[in-house]
Design a protein around this motif. Structure first.
Motif, PDB file in Angstrom:
ATOM      1  N   LYS A  34       1.072  -1.175   0.120  1.00 40.39           N
ATOM      2  CA  LYS A  34      -0.141  -0.129  -0.083  1.00 40.39           C
ATOM      3  C   LYS A  34       0.920   1.306  -0.082  1.00 40.39           C
ATOM      4  N   PRO A  35       0.736   2.205  -0.996  1.00 38.91           N
ATOM      5  CA  PRO A  35       1.534   3.182  -0.988  1.00 38.91           C
ATOM      6  C   PRO A  35       1.078   4.375   0.239  1.00 38.91           C
ATOM      7  N   SER A  36       2.149   4.733   0.787  1.00 39.58           N
ATOM      8  CA  SER A  36       1.797   5.771   2.063  1.00 39.58           C
ATOM      9  C   SER A  36       1.153   7.066   1.374  1.00 39.58           C
ATOM     10  N   VAL A  63       3.466   9.724   0.639  1.00 42.63           N
ATOM     11  CA  VAL A  63       4.067   9.889  -0.927  1.00 42.63           C
ATOM     12  C   VAL A  63       2.962   9.837  -2.121  1.00 42.63           C
ATOM     13  N   ALA A  67       0.313  11.667  -2.022  1.00 42.54           N
ATOM     14  CA  ALA A  67      -0.029  13.159  -1.962  1.00 42.54           C
ATOM     15  C   ALA A  67       1.137  14.020  -2.761  1.00 42.54           C
ATOM     16  N   LEU A  68       2.448  13.799  -2.222  1.00 41.52           N
ATOM     17  CA  LEU A  68       3.683  14.257  -2.859  1.00 41.52           C
ATOM     18  C   LEU A  68       3.654  13.943  -4.310  1.00 41.52           C
ATOM     19  N   LEU A  69       3.498  12.863  -4.732  1.00 38.54           N
ATOM     20  CA  LEU A  69       3.649  12.540  -5.987  1.00 38.54           C
ATOM     21  C   LEU A  69       2.659  13.087  -7.175  1.00 38.54           C
ATOM     22  N   ALA A 111       0.862  15.705  -6.121  1.00 33.35           N
ATOM     23  CA  ALA A 111       1.152  17.316  -6.087  1.00 33.35           C
ATOM     24  C   ALA A 111       2.176  17.679  -7.129  1.00 33.35           C
ATOM     25  N   LEU A 112       3.172  16.780  -7.363  1.00 32.60           N
ATOM     26  CA  LEU A 112       4.358  17.020  -8.337  1.00 32.60           C
ATOM     27  C   LEU A 112       3.807  17.101  -9.482  1.00 32.60           C
ATOM     28  N   SER A 165       1.428  19.891 -10.646  1.00 32.42           N
ATOM     29  CA  SER A 165       1.879  21.171 -10.293  1.00 32.42           C
ATOM     30  C   SER A 165       1.883  22.266 -11.393  1.00 32.42           C
ATOM     31  N   ARG A 171      -1.906  25.137 -10.566  1.00 31.98           N
ATOM     32  CA  ARG A 171      -1.514  26.343  -9.597  1.00 31.98           C
ATOM     33  C   ARG A 171      -0.500  27.141 -10.365  1.00 31.98           C
ATOM     34  N   ASP A 192       1.744  29.006  -8.043  1.00 30.47           N
ATOM     35  CA  ASP A 192       2.750  28.152  -7.149  1.00 30.47           C
ATOM     36  C   ASP A 192       3.955  27.839  -8.044  1.00 30.47           C
ATOM     37  N   THR A 193       3.519  27.433  -9.243  1.00 26.65           N
ATOM     38  CA  THR A 193       4.706  26.906 -10.017  1.00 26.65           C
ATOM     39  C   THR A 193       5.707  27.883 -10.606  1.00 26.65           C
ATOM     40  N   LEU A 252       7.682  28.359  -7.583  1.00 27.39           N
ATOM     41  CA  LEU A 252       8.770  27.281  -7.424  1.00 27.39           C
ATOM     42  C   LEU A 252       9.843  27.548  -8.507  1.00 27.39           C
TER      43      LEU A 252
END
Lengths: 133, 60
Positions: free
Chosen positions: A10-12, A15, A17-19, A21-22, A25, A29, A32-33, A36
């Motif tokens: 099971k993916p965390s 992780v 959410a992180l992937l 969002a990336l 990205s 938004r 935000d881009t 960055l």
């Protein structure tokens, strides 16, 4: 032969959410881009500044004749000019982002300014190969 | 999956994308990244050194 089933790990959620969002990205938004990109561009500019200074400052200090000055100029003038242009473009992108944060321009316009820094960065990167020769 | 592994993966992904870890966390948690506004340094020292080199070269 026994039928062995292996459960997929099971993916965390972190992780995932992180992937997610990336991956999103670049399109969800723009502001935000742009931030960055501007932050990363600032880091690149700082590295470029340090490289130019470390290579050209001692070289100019050691130049005592027209010939030696011309040799240092051949290495350093173009990267110095490219850095000035890059620095100005980065400053423009920061102002554009701040204006977008205030609602004076659209986030897409701020992102366009950040993209322009990237274009100037290509010229800067090309010129830095000369200074480090 | 241990917390240490998650942190290690977070750092690796951030580096792979050329991002600051704090920025990635900001994205993952839905917060906006903070704009760095401190101006990039000028090349004052190099330009001063060049001006001095030009003056020295002119004397030879």
């Amino acid at each position: 032969m026994p039928n062995i089933k292996i459960a997929a790990p099971k993916p965390s959620p972190i992780v995932g959410a992180l992937l997610g969002a990336l991956l999103l990205s670049g399109c969800t938004r723009p502001l935000d881009t742009a931030i960055l990109a501007a932050n990363a561009a600032r880091d690149v500019g700082q590295v470029a500044h340090d490289l130019i200074e470390s290579e050209c400052l001692p070289a100019y200090r050691g130049a005592n004749t027209p010939a030696s000055l011309a040799a240092v100029d051949a290495r350093c003038l173009v990267p110095m000019k490219a850095y000035r242009i890059y620095r100005a473009a980065w400053a423009v992108s920061v102002v554009a982002i701040q204006r977008a944060q205030l609602g004076l321009i659209t986030p897409s316009e701020a992102l366009a300014a950040a993209v322009e820094v990237g274009r100037k960065g290509a010229g800067l990167a090309a010129s830095l190969t000369e200074v480090s020769k | 999956m241990t917390p240490a592994f998650v942190i290690e993966l977070l750092v690796a992904v951030a580096k792979a994308f050329g991002l600051e870890v704090g920025d990635v966390i900001a994205f993952a948690t839905g917060r906006h990244p903070e704009l760095q506004t401190a101006s990039l340094p000028a090349l004052d020292a190099v330009e001063a050194a060049r001006a001095e080199a030009v003056a020295r070269a002119a004397k030879t």
